[in-house]
Design an enzyme around this catalytic site. Structure first.
Site, PDB file in Angstrom:
ATOM      1  N   HIS A  66       0.874  -1.273  -0.038  1.00 12.43           N
ATOM      2  CA  HIS A  66       0.012  -0.148   0.088  1.00 12.43           C
ATOM      3  C   HIS A  66       0.879   1.117  -0.077  1.00 12.43           C
ATOM      4  O   HIS A  66       2.037   1.207   0.502  1.00 12.43           O
ATOM      5  CB  HIS A  66      -1.117   0.022   1.086  1.00 12.43           C
ATOM      6  CG  HIS A  66      -2.171  -0.747   1.138  1.00 12.43           C
ATOM      7  ND1 HIS A  66      -2.001  -2.228   1.371  1.00 12.43           N
ATOM      8  CD2 HIS A  66      -3.388  -0.712   0.685  1.00 12.43           C
ATOM      9  CE1 HIS A  66      -3.186  -2.514   1.042  1.00 12.43           C
ATOM     10  NE2 HIS A  66      -4.053  -1.868   0.967  1.00 12.43           N
ATOM     11  N   LYS A 107      -0.886   4.697   4.773  1.00 12.67           N
ATOM     12  CA  LYS A 107      -2.096   3.920   5.159  1.00 12.67           C
ATOM     13  C   LYS A 107      -1.693   3.686   6.688  1.00 12.67           C
ATOM     14  O   LYS A 107      -0.631   3.584   7.188  1.00 12.67           O
ATOM     15  CB  LYS A 107      -1.978   2.487   4.610  1.00 12.67           C
ATOM     16  CG  LYS A 107      -3.205   1.524   5.085  1.00 12.67           C
ATOM     17  CD  LYS A 107      -3.046   0.309   4.326  1.00 12.67           C
ATOM     18  CE  LYS A 107      -4.143  -0.613   4.589  1.00 12.67           C
ATOM     19  NZ  LYS A 107      -5.665  -0.201   4.769  1.00 12.67           N
TER      20      LYS A 107
END
Length: 245
Positions: A132, A136
């Site tokens: 990611h 995040k």
């Protein structure tokens, strides 16, 4: 149907506002962000709220929504078993309210979890890698944690992953989610990606999903918005809406 968005100024939240406004059968009521009163959702007679906020505030948001009879579609991650149990307790006192919490709304991601669960019992080894963007908030991702739990359930009668590692740096073999190794990567330029790697004698199988843009979440979120009121209580994942359960 009247729809509000919590976290409306965030990247995903802003995408959801645009999607609701573009839908002929939905009416956007209001966007609420940090510092804004949740009462605006009541004042605007909102039927369903989409929540893409932060694990630190999502439980307070849900308590308010349930208490006020507003259905919730939640994409915020960080839901432990204890948090899920707490939401169920709140809903028990408000049987007319509905909450749908999903670790991922991208249809491809949901399908990849389903495929991984089906494949799990046919392979000796399995590991999960999630990748990611560096902003995040949680690791591993909700999608990776749920994928690992589904795989572990499918392999409950099988021996554990073979692994002769006896020494190494702490964390080098990833996190352990119900006996499944899960590795988290945070890298600029990424959005949301996951690989499930299976291995057995003489072959491997890789199931990979890539969300290249946050619009990949829109079809699943709008499906949940339209269906959540038909499912009083708590629903986890959009699999039931796709007839995958």
């Amino acid at each position: 149907m009247r729809v509000g968005v919590l976290g409306a100024k965030g990247k995903v939240g802003a995408t959801m506002v645009q999607a609701v406004e573009a839908a002929d059968d939905l009416t956007f009521t209001t966007g609420v962000d940090a510092g804004d009163p949740l009462s605006a959702l009541v004042d605007t007679r909102t039927d369903v709220v989409i929540d893409f906020t932060h694990p630190s505030v999502v439980m307070d948001n849900l308590k308010f929504l349930i208490d006020n009879g507003i259905h919730a579609v939640v994409g915020t991650t960080g839901f432990t078993d204890e948090r899920i149990s707490q939401v169920q307790d709140w809903l028990a006192d408000k049987p007319e309210s509905a909450v749908l919490i999903a670790p991922n709304f991208a249809i491809g991601a949901v399908l990849s979890m389903h495929f991984a669960q089906q494949a799990a019992r046919f392979f000796e080894s399995v590991e999960v890698i999630e990748l990611h963007h560096p902003h995040k908030a949680d690791a591993p991702s909700g999608t990776a944690a749920r994928t690992a739990k589904l795989i572990a359930a499918a392999r409950k009668d099988m021996p554990p992953n073979p692994d002769a590692t006896s020494t190494g740096l702490e964390g080098a073999r990833g996190a352990d989610v119900d006996g499944i190794p899960v590795h988290s990567i945070r890298l600029a330029g990424l959005v949301a990606h996951q690989e499930v790697l299976f291995g057995t004698q003489g072959e491997t199988l890789t199931i990979r999903h890539d969300s290249l843009d946050r619009t990949s979440f829109v079809p699943g979120v709008l499906l949940a918005v339209r269906k959540v009121s038909e499912r009083p209580g708590l629903t986890v994942g959009i699999e039931p809406l796709l007839d995958l359960t």
